[in-house]
Design a protein around this motif. Structure first.
Motif, mmCIF file in Angstrom:
data_model
loop_
_atom_site.group_PDB
_atom_site.id
_atom_site.type_symbol
_atom_site.label_atom_id
_atom_site.label_comp_id
_atom_site.label_asym_id
_atom_site.label_seq_id
_atom_site.Cartn_x
_atom_site.Cartn_y
_atom_site.Cartn_z
ATOM 1 N N UNK A 110 0.850 -1.196 0.000
ATOM 2 C CA UNK A 110 0.000 0.000 0.000
ATOM 3 C C UNK A 110 0.873 1.228 0.000
ATOM 4 N N UNK A 111 0.417 2.237 -0.697
ATOM 5 C CA UNK A 111 1.246 3.431 -0.817
ATOM 6 C C UNK A 111 0.998 4.404 0.329
ATOM 7 N N UNK A 112 1.738 5.507 0.318
ATOM 8 C CA UNK A 112 1.604 6.511 1.367
ATOM 9 C C UNK A 112 0.219 7.154 1.318
ATOM 10 N N UNK A 113 -0.301 7.504 2.490
ATOM 11 C CA UNK A 113 -1.563 8.242 2.523
ATOM 12 C C UNK A 113 -1.280 9.710 2.219
ATOM 13 N N UNK A 114 -2.350 10.468 2.035
ATOM 14 C CA UNK A 114 -2.192 11.899 1.772
ATOM 15 C C UNK A 114 -1.482 12.564 2.954
ATOM 16 N N UNK A 115 -1.877 12.174 4.173
ATOM 17 C CA UNK A 115 -1.244 12.749 5.371
ATOM 18 C C UNK A 115 0.255 12.440 5.386
ATOM 19 N N UNK A 116 0.605 11.204 5.042
ATOM 20 C CA UNK A 116 2.021 10.816 4.978
ATOM 21 C C UNK A 116 2.774 11.695 3.981
ATOM 22 N N UNK A 117 2.156 11.890 2.817
ATOM 23 C CA UNK A 117 2.814 12.691 1.772
ATOM 24 C C UNK A 117 3.059 14.116 2.248
ATOM 25 N N UNK A 118 2.090 14.670 2.981
ATOM 26 C CA UNK A 118 2.252 16.035 3.489
ATOM 27 C C UNK A 118 3.445 16.102 4.443
ATOM 28 N N UNK A 119 3.533 15.109 5.341
ATOM 29 C CA UNK A 119 4.639 15.089 6.298
ATOM 30 C C UNK A 119 5.974 14.977 5.563
ATOM 31 N N UNK A 120 6.025 14.090 4.564
ATOM 32 C CA UNK A 120 7.260 13.895 3.799
ATOM 33 C C UNK A 120 7.659 15.199 3.107
ATOM 34 N N UNK A 121 6.680 15.855 2.528
ATOM 35 C CA UNK A 121 6.897 17.131 1.838
ATOM 36 C C UNK A 121 7.482 18.174 2.817
ATOM 37 N N UNK A 122 6.844 18.283 3.982
ATOM 38 C CA UNK A 122 7.316 19.262 4.975
ATOM 39 C C UNK A 122 8.729 18.936 5.431
ATOM 40 N N UNK A 123 9.009 17.647 5.636
ATOM 41 C CA UNK A 123 10.343 17.252 6.084
ATOM 42 C C UNK A 123 11.383 17.614 5.029
ATOM 43 N N UNK A 124 11.031 17.405 3.753
ATOM 44 C CA UNK A 124 11.980 17.726 2.678
ATOM 45 C C UNK A 124 12.211 19.233 2.605
#
Lengths: 265, 337
Positions: A110-124
């Motif tokens: 299963x892929x990343x959820x939208x919430x996960x993607x937001x966190x990843x984006x902010x971390x980057x």
């Protein structure tokens, strides 16, 4: 409540006792700089808390004994940035950062959820690697790779972040940016425990300094109380210039003190 | 095209190629049965007619097991190669590294030497499986608590010892025919295998592959090293144990019925890695299919190239695999420069 509580912690590596009967407590909202000469036991302490080397004594996280926590439960409490900047395969930067979400995901595909993607984006964005997201991690420079791994640790969103020499290999702007991100984390109620060699950065950004030498804590407290001329001479064998700028403390190491060999022995 | 779409397309293409080669493998053989007849014989059986009965026998007892073994063995080799490369973070890792193939071969060789293979049905594959199990127990006992380097060193030691014992067996072989049989068996082949071989190796291959497939996310985390993976909640020691046991089961089962088939486990993951964005978990299904494609293709090729010479499958995979690997190395070096 204390995020991390160590008591009577001892670690032996290859027959030598590297960390000796150490006690330490870290509360929420602290940015702790762990400093000390090479071989003082700083990295070993972090790795013992991580659970990757055997140790004696008590480690508790959030009031629960670490021994009772699974590896997965530990991963949701403590993020760790290793000293080696290993990225074994030419994977895209965003995938490396997204690894940080792993402790929060259900097992199975299963892929990343939208919430996960937001966190990843902010971390980057926090580690200034968002513009590199599609690049292969192995093609980056050493400093860029270090920032990718900082972003990875940030994406884990753990209450405590342990970072082993996070600023090594970074240019001055990114060193400061990294310290700023950590200070922001602490201001928002998380805690950071970072091994540092740059006394200037530690003095300026950390809320608390722990000075280690030969496996023991020599001093623990506010930067001004720990970083004194006598202690630097005694522990590191150096003398430094102390000053004030923009409302903060400035330390610039100047030279070795005389009779160095005797002091370092 | 998005990254995920490209990945799905790759898997679909590999699955299609596997299907086509599986069908080809059912059609190629000295009996020369027409395609439609062969399918009918395979599915419906003979139905009383004498020629049809013969056809059904060829299809069900000779070609079907051969194709099934090619599929399972290729998948085992490709998958375990991908898992071991991910675990050890080294593109040179391959299933033979753990000493499983060499020890399984030794078991088989001893079975031939002692006459066990002739005296007991399935004596040879069972002895080979026993060899694989012993190798894994030794490697795990010696290196289980240590790091990846300990596993590599223990695997090399077990491999060398098994190879030396195999040489000793050949050396002491009482007659040239036994020696020839041993040498031929070691070359690796899928010819003259029956459904009994499929039932023997199948469970080991399936269990091993299931264990290995589940390691995908952990292997992704290992991209950033052992401590990094641990900080992400991966129990590295357990992953290592499952990788060793899964490889032993799948490759042990494969070697027990087919002998040593070289280069598949090394070349397939290497070749497919750039096509999956180097993501270790995505490499697993791709390598399993890729391994099946390579072994099925090679097994069809040995029947086409030399229909009456019994060219050995393991010989062909190594002859094609080694220069191909050299070419890969050369290309990688040129890209870096």
């Amino acid at each position: 409540m204390s995020l991390l509580n160590l008591s009577g912690l001892s670690v032996s590596l290859g027959g030598a006792e590297v960390v000796k009967d150490l006690a330490l407590e870290i509360a929420a909202g602290e940015f702790v700089g762990l400093i000390g000469p090479n071989g003082a036991g700083k990295s070993t302490l972090l790795r013992a808390v991580l659970g990757s080397i055997r140790c004696e004594g008590e480690i508790s996280m959030d009031g629960r004994r670490a021994a009772d926590l699974s590896v997965g439960e530990r991963a949701r409490r403590i993020a760790y940035l290793p000293q080696d900047r290993e990225i074994a395969w030419p994977v895209a930067v965003e995938r490396v950062v997204a690894l940080g979400r792993m402790p929060h995901r259900r097992p199975g595909p299963g892929d990343l959820t939208v919430a996960d993607r937001t966190v990843v984006r902010q971390a980057m964005e926090a580690a200034d690697v968002a513009h590199l997201e599609k690049r292969r991690a192995t093609d980056l420079s050493g400093g860029e790779r270090a920032r990718v791994l900082i972003a990875r640790a940030l994406a884990q969103c753990a209450p405590l972040l342990m970072a082993d020499e996070p600023t090594a290999g970074l240019d001055p702007a990114h060193q400061i940016a990294c310290m700023r991100v950590f200070a922001d984390l602490a201001a928002n109620g998380s805690s950071v425990l970072a091994c540092l060699h740059d006394l200037g950065l530690a003095a300026r950004w950390c809320t608390r300094i722990i000075l280690m030498a030969r496996g023991r804590i020599v001093a623990d407290g506010a930067p001004r109380d720990v970083l004194t001329a006598d202690r630097l001479a005694e522990v590191y064998g150096i003398r430094a210039h102390f000053g004030e700028a923009e409302g903060g403390m400035v330390i610039q190491p100047l030279d070795l003190v005389e009779d160095v060999p005797a002091r370092l022995r | 095209m998005s990254e995920i779409a490209a990945y799905r397309l790759l898997l679909a293409s590999l699955a299609l190629a596997t299907g086509i080669l599986f069908a080809l493998s059912l059609m190629v053989g000295p009996a020369g049965i027409a395609f439609s007849d062969s399918l009918r014989a395979l599915v419906l059986g003979g139905g009383g007619d004498e020629t049809r009965e013969a056809m059904a026998l060829v299809m069900r007892e000779i070609r079907l097991p051969r194709a099934l073994l090619g599929l399972g063995i290729g998948a085992s080799l490709g998958l375990s190669g991908a898992v071991l490369q991910g675990l050890l973070r080294n593109p040179l890792a391959e299933p033979g590294l753990l000493g499983v193939s060499a020890s399984a071969s030794l078991g088989a060789v001893l079975a031939i030497y002692t006459g066990l293979s002739a005296a007991v049905p399935l004596g040879l594959p069972l002895a080979a499986l026993a060899g694989a199990v012993i190798a894994v127990l030794v490697v795990q006992a010696m290196a289980g608590g240590g790091g990846t380097l300990a596993i590599i060193l223990a695997g090399v030691a077990v491999s060398s010892f098994a190879a030396a014992m195999t040489s000793l067996t050949l050396n002491l072989s009482p007659n040239p025919f036994a020696a020839l049989e041993i040498v031929f068996w070691m070359l690796g082949s899928l010819s003259d295998r029956s459904m009994t071989h499929v039932w023997l190796a199948g469970p080991f291959i399936v269990v091993g592959c299931v264990v290995l497939f589940r390691l995908g996310p952990a292997l992704d985390a290992l991209t950033i090293g052992n401590d990094g993976a641990r900080s992400l909640g991966v129990n590295v020691a357990r992953v290592r144990l499952f990788a060793i046991l899964g490889t032993a089961s799948a490759v042990g089962g494969a070697t027990a019925v087919a002998g040593a088939i070289g280069f598949v486990g090394l070349v397939v993951p290497h070749l497919l890695r750039p096509l999956v964005g180097a993501v270790p978990s995505r490499l697993l299904p791709a390598s399993a299919l890729g391994g099946a494609v390579m072994v099925l293709a090679a097994d069809v090729a040995v029947r086409l190239i030399a229909p009456d010479r019994d060219l050995k499958l393991g010989v062909l995979t190594s002859i094609v695999g080694a220069p191909f690997f050299l070419w890969l190395v050369w290309r990688a070096r040129r890209e870096q420069a």
